[in-house]
Every structure is written in structure tokens, then in C-alpha cells.
Write an enzyme that holds these catalytic residues in place. Sequence first.
Site, mmCIF file in Angstrom:
data_model
loop_
_atom_site.group_PDB
_atom_site.id
_atom_site.type_symbol
_atom_site.label_atom_id
_atom_site.label_comp_id
_atom_site.label_asym_id
_atom_site.label_seq_id
_atom_site.Cartn_x
_atom_site.Cartn_y
_atom_site.Cartn_z
ATOM 1 C CD GLN A 60 16.951 33.854 31.924
ATOM 2 O OE1 GLN A 60 16.833 35.044 32.190
ATOM 3 N NE2 GLN A 60 18.029 33.371 31.326
ATOM 4 C CB SER A 61 16.147 34.055 39.521
ATOM 5 O OG SER A 61 15.864 34.908 40.611
ATOM 6 C CG ASN A 62 12.987 38.725 36.652
ATOM 7 O OD1 ASN A 62 13.625 38.925 35.623
ATOM 8 N ND2 ASN A 62 11.771 38.183 36.639
#
Length: 337
Positions: free
Chosen positions: A76-78
Site C-alpha cells: 500500500q505504498s503512497n
Amino acid sequence: MSVTDGLPRVSLAFLPTPVRPLLRLSAELGGPEIWIKRDDQTGLATGGNKTRKLEFLIGSALAEEADCVITAGSTQSNHARQTAAAARSVGLEPHLVLRAAEATASGDDTRVSGNVLIDRLLGAVIHWTDEEAPYVETLQNVRMELQDQGRRPALVPYGGSNATGLMGYVRAAEELELQSDELPSFAAHVFASSSGGTQAGLVLGAHSCAWEIGRPLLLAISIDEIARDLEHQVTRLVAEGTSLLGMGEEVSPERIRVNDDYLGGGYAVVGDPEREAIRLAAETEGLLLDPVYTGRAMAGLIDLVRKGEFSTGEAVLFWHTGGIAALDAFGEVLLRS
Ligand SMILES: *Cc1c(COP(=O)(O)O)cnc(C)c1O
């Protein structure tokens, strides 16, 4: 005028980001006046702090005449999502190395929701990996694969945190300096720190703007590293940034302050403190925080306020670094009471 003016940069963010008082949250907590710097509103595919770094990182990729961009991150890397959007916005193909083996505590499949949904809508080429952060080996492999195909990939490091990327937060400090006429004098800035680029940029910016050491106190809430390791990483980044800018004198190590009291169950594990902080911000201010970074950093700030770390007459600035796109990937765990 910015100390970064000689470096390649593309404009990606909506700047300056607003600064506002959180009057209802402050009243609820009964401590200092809490203000917020809205770096969640930088605008790029739901925004966040990586957009400022990417202005320089993508600027440098274009200067190198790259035709695609590779970066890496957690599922879930921004950062990966903002990199994919930044690449698309200047016509480069995004390649993302994402960690495959990461499910939330509730077992949600986060590979079809939140940031990953946006990555997919952006048409990013996703390379799943089981490697641990900072994913150096997989990044190198993908780079070589692309080069073998005759492509010219630019490599954006994990978190966008290198000397080039952190310049985004040197500029952010300069931006705040220009806004400061309308603002109180802050006793502290509080923000989430993980790969260290945001913190290193603010530290270097504070130095170059000649802010007094310790006022504001630049207080990083560590998300996933023990203080000594993160301070070490930030020190290294600050030194690299200093040399990229050709600045003579060294930045005082006293500017680098990390609090690691809020690591909780580890990276991306939402616990009671994060749930409480997210609900409190939402219910008192209509303000959304994210489950991994700003929820944890705000939980830290709330705890420090309750412990009397700041006095009632003081003002504290919270940097909202973004992450809202991850919320729906953590739905069940966030609604648990
Ligand atoms: C990446 C990120 C951070 C941490 O920034 P670093 O520069 O990696 O320390 C904080 N908040 C959010 C929402 C992020 O995505």
C-alpha cells in the site's frame, strides 16, 4: 528564491499547501494550539508528501532523458502511487516493485484496493516481490531487464528518499517561512518519519532558513524504525543533501530528533492509538488521517499533549503527509472498536 534553484525540477504539486488551526481538536485535548500543514493536499492522484520529492526526482529523470521510471514500496505504498501518477503526468511509463506478501491484520487483500487500485488505474507495470524494504535487489533486476529491452529507466529510490528527493522538503521549509507572517511561532513541528527524506529535507531547510536550533523543535514520530537507526539514516541524507547543494558548513546534529515510542505492533499494524487518533481527527475536525503514517504520528502527538509535553500557550504544527488513499484497504481494522 530557493537554495534548490539550480536543480532540475518539474512542477507537480499544488503549492503552497494551506496551514490551518485545528481549534476543535485542540480544545478537546486541552493542551497547546495544534495547527496543520496540509501536505495531503498536494494534488497528485490524492496527494501526499512524496509529490514534493517527485518534483525533483522526476525533474532529474527528465534531465537524464529517461523513458520510464522505476520505484519500490510496500503493497500500500503512497510513494509508489504518487510516483506512478507523476510519471504519467509527464509521459513516462511507471514500473512499481511492490511487496507481495503483505496482508492487513484483518486479512483484507490489499492488492485490489487503496493505493494498488490507483496504481492499476494509472496503468503502472507492477512487479511483485517478496524482498524486504528497501527492495534494492529487485529494483536492480527490473532496471537491468528494462535496459536489456533498450529502455532508459530512471530509478527513484524507496520512499523517494535520497539527496535529490529530500530537496522537496527543503523547499517546503522555505514555503512555510513565507507563510509565517500569518502564523504563530511554533514550539514544535510534528510529523511521521519512515524513510527519512521528509525529515532530512525539513532539517536541511531549517538550517538554510536559519531557524533557531530547537525552535521549532523538528520532532519526527518514527513509524517503523528505532530512533538510533532512523537518526542515522537522516544524518546520512542531510549530509548528502548538504553536498548536493554545495553548502559549506555542517548541519547541527541537534536538529535531528526522533521519537520511537509509537512503533506499536510494527509497520502498517493499526492499533488502538491509531484508531483513536483517526476517529478524533475525523469527529472533531472532519479531517481524515491515514492508517499507517499520519494516524500513528497524530496518536503520538495526542499522547505527548496528554503527558503535558507542551504548554497551553504554545502552538504546535502537525504536518499532514497524506496517505488517505490507503484508508479503504484497512476498512475492517479501522472500524473495529
Ligand atoms: C512516505 C510517507 C511518510 C514518511 O515520509 P518519509 O520521507 O519516508 O520519512 C509519511 N506519511 C505518509 C502518508 C507517507 O506516505
